[in-house]
Design an enzyme around this catalytic site. Structure first.
Site, short mmCIF file in Angstrom:
data_model
loop_
_atom_site.label_atom_id
_atom_site.label_comp_id
_atom_site.label_asym_id
_atom_site.label_seq_id
_atom_site.Cartn_x
_atom_site.Cartn_y
_atom_site.Cartn_z
N HIS A 246 10.99 -1.91 3.38
CA HIS A 246 11.96 -0.86 3.58
C HIS A 246 11.52 0.34 2.85
O HIS A 246 11.17 0.37 1.66
CB HIS A 246 13.28 -1.47 3.18
N SER A 247 11.58 1.36 3.46
CA SER A 247 11.42 2.58 3.10
C SER A 247 10.14 2.95 2.41
O SER A 247 9.00 2.80 2.87
CB SER A 247 12.64 3.09 2.07
N TYR A 248 10.29 3.20 0.99
CA TYR A 248 8.92 3.25 0.27
C TYR A 248 8.21 1.95 0.42
O TYR A 248 6.79 2.18 0.11
CB TYR A 248 9.05 3.84 -1.06
N GLY A 250 7.53 0.48 2.78
CA GLY A 250 6.35 0.40 3.81
C GLY A 250 5.11 1.08 3.47
O GLY A 250 4.01 0.70 3.82
N THR A 274 11.24 -1.14 7.90
CA THR A 274 12.72 -0.57 8.14
C THR A 274 12.77 0.86 7.55
O THR A 274 12.76 0.92 6.17
CB THR A 274 13.89 -1.39 7.72
#
Length: 404
Positions: A246-248, A250, A274
């Protein structure tokens, strides 16, 4: 800063705050049954924020307990060769994480205050445990035969109180007249007294000065991802590894690919992102990495489109699809009405594009994506994640729903 700010002395348990999680996983006041109230004291934003942060630390420990007690994960200290005195972090793993011969799922949260097992602290406090934690992912993964590793990429250092600097005495004050020394001391004391008075008014409760001691080879989310890969994931027996980031998280995964490209390609089957904040240009991901991501990754993003609908992207990496719509069914006494694909809002009824909700909203789609990727691998075919295929699937779904 208000002069009459109450002490920054908060409870260290949920019971002390007079809150508890109900059977739906919602945080509620023990006496009133009301949700958490941030503005507990009017016009004291700093105090309210500190109270919220204190509750957040309790939530973090509570989630750790759930990972061990409900999900039956094991807490594993890192670095694996840490001495007793050096700073340490930890991750969580299922008992079969390294020995499961088939499937391993790796979960990476985003940046900020969240720790292992969480997607978003705000969701845990204001919504529920299902939407804000990784627990639904872990339980379903275990039920479907995955081993599980939960990363802890924000636990990069420990904080200790900064040692006070000792005052340096003058090299030799014996030549200075006693009267002059006394006058200087008196001026110094008066200056310090004035400074302390104004500091106390500006900051009634000056907090302790802290210093950070970074954890060896885990001083950033990117370092942490590479370390866990080298010492755990790469050593696992699993034929297929799946990432949810998720977010960072990734961005941390892309950095892992850049540093361990050949190993990741040989072991990882599919990656579900995500609302990832990675950028293949800024991170200088090579052409071969971008091509692999187009074939093996999918990024569920906040969008106003129905779930799994293709979303255009400026970046030449993985497909992007919507993560925020849900299919709603209304059931009355004598009739079931299919309302179709309807966007959810914060009250659970219609329309949202909240970044922190993307993991929870894409939950069923991610497991379907992994199942299709596994099937494609077993038949020596790549999963087709083209924009056209996502659009066709959505159109077919809508047609079937309208016929029912």
């Amino acid at each position: 800063m208000r002069k009459d700010e109450p002490p920054l002395d908060f409870p260290d348990t949920l019971e002390g705050f007079e809150y508890a999680f109900n059977e739906k996983g919602q945080l509620r006041h023990i006496k009133t049954g009301e949700p958490f109230v941030f503005n507990y004291r009017e016009d004291l934003h700093r105090w309210n924020q500190k109270r919220y942060e204190a509750l957040g630390e309790i939530i973090t420990k509570y989630v750790y307990e759930l990972l061990e007690k409900e999900c039956h994960l094991q807490k594993v200290s890192i670095p694996v060769d840490a001495t007793e005195s050096e700073p340490k972090s930890f991750i969580f793993m299922s008992e079969d994480a390294l020995t499961n011969p088939q499937k391993l799922m790796v979960l990476i949260h985003g940046s900020g205050v969240v720790r292992a097992g969480q997607w978003a602290r705000r969701l845990i406090i204001n919504e529920d445990l299902d939407s804000g934690t990784q627990i639904p992912f872990i339980k379903r993964a275990v039920d479907e035969g995955y081993g599980v590793i939960v990363l802890n990429p924000n636990e990069n250092y420990i904080e200790v109180e900064k040692p006070k600097m000792r005052k340096q005495s003058s090299a030799d004050g014996t030549d200075e007249p006693a009267e002059k020394r006394e006058r200087k001391d008196r001026v110094s004391k008066e200056t310090k007294k004035r400074r302390d008075f104004y500091e106390k008014y500006r900051n009634p409760q000056k907090e302790k000065e802290m210093m950070q001691l970074f954890i060896r080879e885990n001083g950033s989310p990117e370092e942490h991802a590479v370390y866990v890969w080298d010492h755990f994931i790469a050593q696992s027996a699993a034929e297929s590894v799946f990432f949810v980031a998720h977010s960072y998280g990734g961005l941390a995964f892309v950095e892992l690919m850049i540093q361990r490209e050949a190993d990741v390609k040989s072991k990882v089957t599919a990656v579900a992102l995500t609302d990832s904040v990675h950028n293949v240009w800024h991170q200088e991901a090579g052409k071969t990495i971008r091509e692999w991501m187009r074939e093996n990754c999918c990024n569920w993003v906040s969008s106003s489109e129905p779930l799994d609908t293709s979303v255009e992207s400026m970046l030449p990496d993985c497909p992007r699809v919507s993560a925020v719509y849900n299919y709603i069914i209304c059931t009355s006494k004598n009739k079931t009405t299919h309302l179709g694909l309807i966007p959810e809002t914060s009250d659970g009824r219609a329309g949202t594009d909240r970044h922190e909700l993307t993991s929870w909203k894409s939950f069923p789609s991610i497991f379907k994506f992994f199942a299709e990727a596994s099937q494609a691998k077993s038949s020596s075919q790549k999963p087709t994640l083209t924009r056209r295929s996502h659009r066709i699937k959505h159109e077919e779904l809508v047609k079937r729903l309208r016929k029912t």
